[in-house]
Design a protein around this motif. Sequence first.
Motif, short mmCIF file in Angstrom:
data_model
loop_
_atom_site.label_atom_id
_atom_site.label_comp_id
_atom_site.label_asym_id
_atom_site.label_seq_id
_atom_site.Cartn_x
_atom_site.Cartn_y
_atom_site.Cartn_z
N ASP A 40 0.81 -1.23 0.00
CA ASP A 40 0.00 0.00 0.00
C ASP A 40 0.84 1.27 0.00
O ASP A 40 0.29 2.38 -0.02
CB ASP A 40 -0.94 0.02 1.21
CG ASP A 40 -2.02 -1.05 1.12
OD1 ASP A 40 -2.61 -1.20 0.04
OD2 ASP A 40 -2.25 -1.73 2.13
N GLY A 98 -1.08 7.55 -2.39
CA GLY A 98 -2.49 7.31 -2.69
C GLY A 98 -3.14 6.15 -1.98
O GLY A 98 -4.28 5.78 -2.31
N ALA A 142 -7.24 5.50 -2.09
CA ALA A 142 -7.77 4.30 -2.74
C ALA A 142 -8.61 3.48 -1.77
O ALA A 142 -9.69 2.99 -2.14
CB ALA A 142 -6.61 3.47 -3.29
N TYR A 143 -8.13 3.32 -0.54
CA TYR A 143 -8.86 2.51 0.45
C TYR A 143 -10.21 3.15 0.77
O TYR A 143 -11.25 2.46 0.83
CB TYR A 143 -8.03 2.37 1.72
CG TYR A 143 -8.61 1.40 2.72
CD1 TYR A 143 -8.20 0.07 2.75
CD2 TYR A 143 -9.58 1.81 3.63
CE1 TYR A 143 -8.75 -0.83 3.66
CE2 TYR A 143 -10.14 0.92 4.55
CZ TYR A 143 -9.71 -0.40 4.55
OH TYR A 143 -10.26 -1.28 5.45
N ASP A 174 -12.60 2.85 -2.20
CA ASP A 174 -12.95 1.45 -2.48
C ASP A 174 -13.86 0.86 -1.40
O ASP A 174 -14.86 0.21 -1.71
CB ASP A 174 -11.67 0.63 -2.58
CG ASP A 174 -11.90 -0.72 -3.22
OD1 ASP A 174 -12.91 -0.90 -3.91
OD2 ASP A 174 -11.05 -1.61 -3.03
N ARG A 231 -1.64 8.72 -8.67
CA ARG A 231 -2.63 8.79 -9.75
C ARG A 231 -2.74 7.46 -10.47
O ARG A 231 -3.84 7.06 -10.88
CB ARG A 231 -2.24 9.90 -10.72
CG ARG A 231 -2.59 11.30 -10.21
CD ARG A 231 -2.15 12.40 -11.17
NE ARG A 231 -2.69 13.69 -10.78
CZ ARG A 231 -2.31 14.84 -11.32
NH1 ARG A 231 -1.38 14.85 -12.27
NH2 ARG A 231 -2.85 15.99 -10.91
N ARG A 276 -2.32 4.53 -9.09
CA ARG A 276 -3.02 3.62 -8.19
C ARG A 276 -4.51 3.92 -8.06
O ARG A 276 -5.28 3.04 -7.69
CB ARG A 276 -2.37 3.67 -6.80
CG ARG A 276 -1.01 2.98 -6.71
CD ARG A 276 -0.31 3.25 -5.39
NE ARG A 276 0.86 2.41 -5.26
CZ ARG A 276 0.92 1.28 -4.53
NH1 ARG A 276 -0.15 0.89 -3.86
NH2 ARG A 276 2.01 0.57 -4.48
N THR A 277 -4.90 5.14 -8.32
CA THR A 277 -6.30 5.53 -8.11
C THR A 277 -7.05 5.80 -9.41
O THR A 277 -8.20 6.24 -9.38
CB THR A 277 -6.39 6.78 -7.21
OG1 THR A 277 -5.66 7.87 -7.83
CG2 THR A 277 -5.81 6.51 -5.83
N ARG A 327 -8.52 3.96 -11.44
CA ARG A 327 -9.75 3.16 -11.63
C ARG A 327 -10.98 3.80 -11.01
O ARG A 327 -12.10 3.41 -11.33
CB ARG A 327 -9.55 1.75 -11.06
CG ARG A 327 -9.24 1.70 -9.58
CD ARG A 327 -8.77 0.32 -9.16
NE ARG A 327 -8.31 0.26 -7.80
CZ ARG A 327 -9.06 -0.14 -6.76
NH1 ARG A 327 -10.32 -0.51 -6.98
NH2 ARG A 327 -8.54 -0.18 -5.55
N PHE A 328 -10.79 4.78 -10.14
CA PHE A 328 -11.93 5.41 -9.48
C PHE A 328 -12.46 6.61 -10.26
O PHE A 328 -13.47 7.21 -9.86
CB PHE A 328 -11.55 5.86 -8.07
CG PHE A 328 -11.17 4.73 -7.16
CD1 PHE A 328 -12.12 3.85 -6.68
CD2 PHE A 328 -9.84 4.53 -6.82
CE1 PHE A 328 -11.76 2.81 -5.85
CE2 PHE A 328 -9.47 3.49 -5.98
CZ PHE A 328 -10.43 2.62 -5.50
N VAL A 354 -11.78 10.17 -7.22
CA VAL A 354 -10.51 10.48 -6.56
C VAL A 354 -9.76 11.49 -7.42
O VAL A 354 -9.41 11.21 -8.56
CB VAL A 354 -9.65 9.22 -6.35
CG1 VAL A 354 -8.29 9.61 -5.76
CG2 VAL A 354 -10.35 8.23 -5.43
#
Length: 424
Positions: A160, A206, A210-211, A214, A234, A236-237, A239-240, A244
């Motif tokens: 993470d 991030g 992300a947590y 999600d 950016r 890592r996030t 997909r949101f 985000v």
Amino acid sequence: MAQIERARALIAHIAEHLRADLSVELWNGDVLPLGPGARADIRIRIASPAAIGRLVRSPRLTTLVEVYLAGDLDIVGASPLDALGRWDHLNAVHLKRNVDRRIVLRNALPFLAARAPADAGLRFTDRVRRLAGRGRDDQSMIQFHYDVSNAFYALFLGQDMQYSAAVFANDADDLDAAQQRKLALICAKLRLRPGMRLLDIGCGWGGLAAYAADHHGVTVHGVTLSAAQLAEARRRTARFGDRVTLELRDYRTLDASEAYDAIAQIGMFEHVGIDNHDIFFAQMARLLVPGGLYLHQATTRRATRDLTRFRRQSAYMKVINRWIFPGGELDYLGMTATNLERWGFEVRDVETMREHYHLTLKAWSERLYARRDEAAAEAGLTRTRLWLLYFALSATGFWRGVLCDFQTLAQKKITGRSGLPPLR
């Protein structure tokens, strides 16, 4: 030959007082115990006579770090954290006072004129101004530490990429599981739920953004001053989508016209500087809706009995400011609570993270030491050795209680019931 004999006598005298479970290796290969029955497989290697001269002339922690970074002093057979654990800390702290100065000076005489080690080139050299509003360049100080290399940090931080204290269920707990537990705890304390807007101050790589998106369905806005962190965060996030939003931005420039339901500050506050605390807490109050929750996780120092002496730099903080976190300062818990109340917050909960941070640093040290060759290839051998020393000094500080870390939950003041549950 005279230097070797004098070095032997000097080490023997130090060993009487240090009584450590490791040895010293001199530049000619001689191995000398630093205590009765000391291990010979874990050694402090003195690469040249210059190291002894430098340390005797200036017996300070900053000098020790300079000699270490120059390569004139090294640890063989263990990490710096393992080596620090092989002597009583108080014996080391009082060594300068307890040794016989006549014996030290007599045996150190052949080394006093020896050439000092060269600067390793990792020191922060820009000017550090105290006040953010008077030309202080926070971005250069942040990037000095965090823009080293994302790949370097990935070697020890875990999946993470969390660079703050994890929450361990026990001493044998896995670091990644402990970091997930920390993220869950933060979100639970902030009582996040779908539709809420969370501001993540110093969003790092991030992980929290992300947590929270999600697991709790919130919309997250994160800011950082590290370009390297932002690029990875950016990624890592992504997909949101627009749930985000992450920016390379100073928290002081955020517009308070659109307030947030919750704010998290996890391990960024140490960079602010005590002279800028009022600016920071005033901005947190402006950015939060009435009744909104603010979670403040930060490392602190013990308060001094005479608070006028608190800001005198300890030997540890001199090292940290020079090579690790330029411009950073630690407050004490009472200062945090007082400032929160001064700027319109009600403190609702305080939880210590001291033991958790010791275990976190121990895990980082073990991971980095196990992959030190990869780290050296990525960020350089000297920087890798510096980070191992930084982890060792910090972990020892948390173990001794000189350093602490707290999660402080505060609510922007409202009249009447807080809306929070009656039990933690």
